[in-house]
Write an enzyme that holds these catalytic residues in place. Structure first.
Site, PDB file in Angstrom:
ATOM      1  N   GLY A  55     -13.629  44.497   7.614  1.00 11.09           N
ATOM      2  CA  GLY A  55     -13.446  45.084   6.278  1.00 11.09           C
ATOM      3  C   GLY A  55     -12.564  44.155   5.476  1.00 11.09           C
ATOM      4  N   ALA A  56     -13.021  43.770   4.285  1.00 13.86           N
ATOM      5  CA  ALA A  56     -12.324  42.718   3.548  1.00 13.86           C
ATOM      6  C   ALA A  56     -10.821  42.965   3.362  1.00 13.86           C
ATOM      7  CB  ALA A  56     -13.030  42.498   2.202  1.00 13.86           C
ATOM      8  N   ARG A  91     -12.772  34.141   9.323  1.00 11.10           N
ATOM      9  CA  ARG A  91     -14.027  34.577   8.692  1.00 11.10           C
ATOM     10  C   ARG A  91     -14.045  34.022   7.270  1.00 11.10           C
ATOM     11  NH1 ARG A  91     -15.712  40.677   9.257  1.00 11.10           N
ATOM     12  NH2 ARG A  91     -17.818  39.790   9.023  1.00 11.10           N
ATOM     13  N   GLN A 204     -22.470  48.972  10.865  1.00 18.85           N
ATOM     14  CA  GLN A 204     -21.214  49.542  10.373  1.00 18.85           C
ATOM     15  C   GLN A 204     -21.451  50.898   9.697  1.00 18.85           C
ATOM     16  OE1 GLN A 204     -22.118  46.300  10.008  1.00 18.85           O
ATOM     17  NE2 GLN A 204     -20.368  44.970   9.569  1.00 18.85           N
ATOM     18  N   ASP A 245     -16.906  42.014  -0.481  1.00 16.79           N
ATOM     19  CA  ASP A 245     -16.011  41.065   0.190  1.00 16.79           C
ATOM     20  C   ASP A 245     -15.508  39.995  -0.744  1.00 16.79           C
ATOM     21  OD1 ASP A 245     -18.091  42.216   2.212  1.00 16.79           O
ATOM     22  OD2 ASP A 245     -16.347  41.606   3.401  1.00 16.79           O
ATOM     23  N   ASN A 255     -21.466  40.963  -0.551  1.00 21.29           N
ATOM     24  CA  ASN A 255     -21.287  42.124   0.301  1.00 21.29           C
ATOM     25  C   ASN A 255     -22.202  42.014   1.509  1.00 21.29           C
ATOM     26  OD1 ASN A 255     -19.845  44.612   0.708  1.00 21.29           O
ATOM     27  ND2 ASN A 255     -21.779  45.692   0.313  1.00 21.29           N
ATOM     28  N   LYS A 256     -22.102  42.975   2.402  1.00 20.84           N
ATOM     29  CA  LYS A 256     -22.892  42.964   3.621  1.00 20.84           C
ATOM     30  C   LYS A 256     -24.375  42.720   3.352  1.00 20.84           C
ATOM     31  CE  LYS A 256     -21.459  43.134   6.716  1.00 20.84           C
ATOM     32  NZ  LYS A 256     -21.002  41.873   7.281  1.00 20.84           N
TER      33      LYS A 256
HETATM   34  C1  LIG Z   1     -13.866  47.502   1.717  1.00 21.86           C
HETATM   35  S1  LIG Z   1     -14.507  45.989   2.159  1.00 21.86           S
HETATM   36  C2  LIG Z   1     -15.828  46.445   3.144  1.00 21.86           C
HETATM   37  C3  LIG Z   1     -16.825  45.347   3.269  1.00 21.86           C
HETATM   38  O1  LIG Z   1     -16.548  44.553   4.410  1.00 21.86           O
HETATM   39  C4  LIG Z   1     -17.667  44.638   5.271  1.00 21.86           C
HETATM   40  O2  LIG Z   1     -17.920  43.459   5.959  1.00 21.86           O
HETATM   41  P1  LIG Z   1     -17.549  43.376   7.535  1.00 21.86           P
HETATM   42  O3  LIG Z   1     -17.853  44.705   8.137  1.00 21.86           O
HETATM   43  O4  LIG Z   1     -18.444  42.263   8.031  1.00 21.86           O
HETATM   44  O5  LIG Z   1     -16.092  43.015   7.579  1.00 21.86           O
HETATM   45  C5  LIG Z   1     -18.820  44.972   4.365  1.00 21.86           C
HETATM   46  O6  LIG Z   1     -19.304  43.850   3.674  1.00 21.86           O
HETATM   47  C6  LIG Z   1     -18.168  45.957   3.469  1.00 21.86           C
HETATM   48  O7  LIG Z   1     -18.808  46.222   2.265  1.00 21.86           O
END
Ligand SMILES: CSC[C@H]1O[C@H](OP(=O)(O)O)[C@H](O)[C@@H]1O
Length: 364
Positions: A55-56, A91, A204, A245, A255-256
């Site tokens: 999570g960013a 990352r 996720q 992100d 984003n994801k």
């Molecule tokens: C509130 S930021 C959440 C954002 O981060 C996630 O990426 P990851 O699970 O790879 O860290 C995803 O892009 C979410 O939208």
């Protein structure tokens, strides 16, 4: 947020020793709530790389504590810079990680080595407190959007929201970004329901967003990533709300993986597509997200294998592709600003444009 009535943040200092760092092992959710104790910068780096913590905003906050842990070991200039580089490299896409490390270094460089450990813990704590407060404010601003949708529908009818990945409280220090308005809408009695994209390959959505919403009693339905467009075509989605992100100064949104496709479907069906973010997620140095934001390429094994709980109740991983099949695994994509209805920040909502962002952040 609360877990079984007990308030938690997603990162905290172990009160028993006053210095080690606690996080939830997010790779074990939703079936097991395991608390991990991190005692070194290397522990933090491993947790970020393996997505035990993700999570960013949260990886930025945990990396900040990672630097504090590094300084406990050695607080010289050379050691501090080396550990900062190591943590920042864990990352590449979420700008919050770079932002948090840069903020810590700016705070610590002027200090004598023997003052750095205490100062690092204090600054990391401020980063956490600020993130929680920013996300609560995002919740309030996003809540007004959900209230506006409720006014357009018969009283009490269901407000259907769609979200992708996990941008909930467990992706941040607290409250979350995309989910914060949803929690507040639910808590004030609005009849919200959430379509939860499973979000392959790390799931996720299926594992974390569904767990969060279920724990808070928010009605939700997990769907295949490819189902969102169909639901929008049939009037089943009133609003898409996602996290991010990295947002460029022009409003492009990283984003994801899969977010871009949702935005295309939303535009084709005139469904509002909102992105929730704290200002720590804005990269003011970048204009073109598609060409300038680094996209993390993760292991193909995340595509060829899937984790879950088997019929014996054991967490296990199984292969789902033929031996020898290659797999590509870009972890993020970039949604051009033209597909984004607006941005929800801690200072309010704005258009996904340079002028929109500058109206909220004139100091930039
Ligand atoms: C509130 S930021 C959440 C954002 O981060 C996630 O990426 P990851 O699970 O790879 O860290 C995803 O892009 C979410 O939208």
């Amino acid at each position: 947020m609360k877990i079984n009535g007990t308030p938690y943040r997603s990162v905290w200092i172990n009160e028993k020793d006053g210095w080690s760092v606690h996080i939830f092992d997010q790779t074990r959710l939703p079936f097991s709530l395991d608390i991990l104790q991190l005692t070194s910068a290397q522990d933090v780096a491993h947790a970020i790389r393996t997505m035990q913590v993700r999570g960013a905003p949260l990886i930025g906050a945990v990396a900040a504590y990672g630097l504090a842990l590094a300084l406990r070991h050695e607080s010289s200039d050379t050691a501090m810079e080396e550990q900062a580089v190591m943590l920042a490299a864990t990352r590449p896409t979420a700008i919050n990680l770079r932002w948090a490390i840069d903020r810590m270094l700016a705070h610590l460089r002027p200090l004598p080595a023997d003052k750095r450990v205490a100062a690092a813990y204090a600054e990391a704590g401020r980063i956490c407190d600020e993130d929680a407060a920013q996300n609560e404010a995002i919740g309030r601003h996003g809540l007004s959007l959900i209230r506006d949708i409720a006014k357009t529908k018969p009283a009490g009818s269901q407000i259907n929201l769609l979200t992708h990945c996990n941008a909930g409280w467990i992706a941040t220090v607290d409250w979350g970004t995309a989910l914060a308005p949803i929690y507040m809408a639910h808590d004030e009695g609005l009849n919200v329901h959430v379509w939860v994209d499973e979000t392959r390959p790390r799931n996720q959505g299926a594992a974390l967003t569904a767990w969060e919403l279920g724990s808070h009693g928010v009605p939700h339905t997990v769907i295949a990533d490819n189902a969102g467009g169909h639901l929008m075509q049939h009037g089943q989605v009133d609003m898409v709300i996602v996290g991010t992100d990295r947002v460029t100064r022009t409003g492009d949104v990283a984003n994801k993986i899969g977010t871009y496709l949702k935005a295309l479907a939303a535009q084709d069906n005139a469904v509002p597509f909102w992105v929730a973010l704290p200002s720590t997620t804005i990269d003011w140095t970048v204009a073109n997200g598609v060409t300038e934001i680094p996209i993390e390429e993760r292991s193909g094994s995340e595509i060829t294998h899937i984790s879950g709980r088997d019929e014996r109740g054991t967490l296990s991983k199984v292969q789902i592709t033929p031996d020898g099949s290659k797999a590509a695994n870009p972890a993020f994509d970039v949604t051009p600003a033209r597909l984004v209805t607006g941005l929800i920040t801690e200072r309010g909502c704005c258009a996904a444009t340079e002028d929109g962002l500058k109206s909220l952040f004139p100091e930039q």
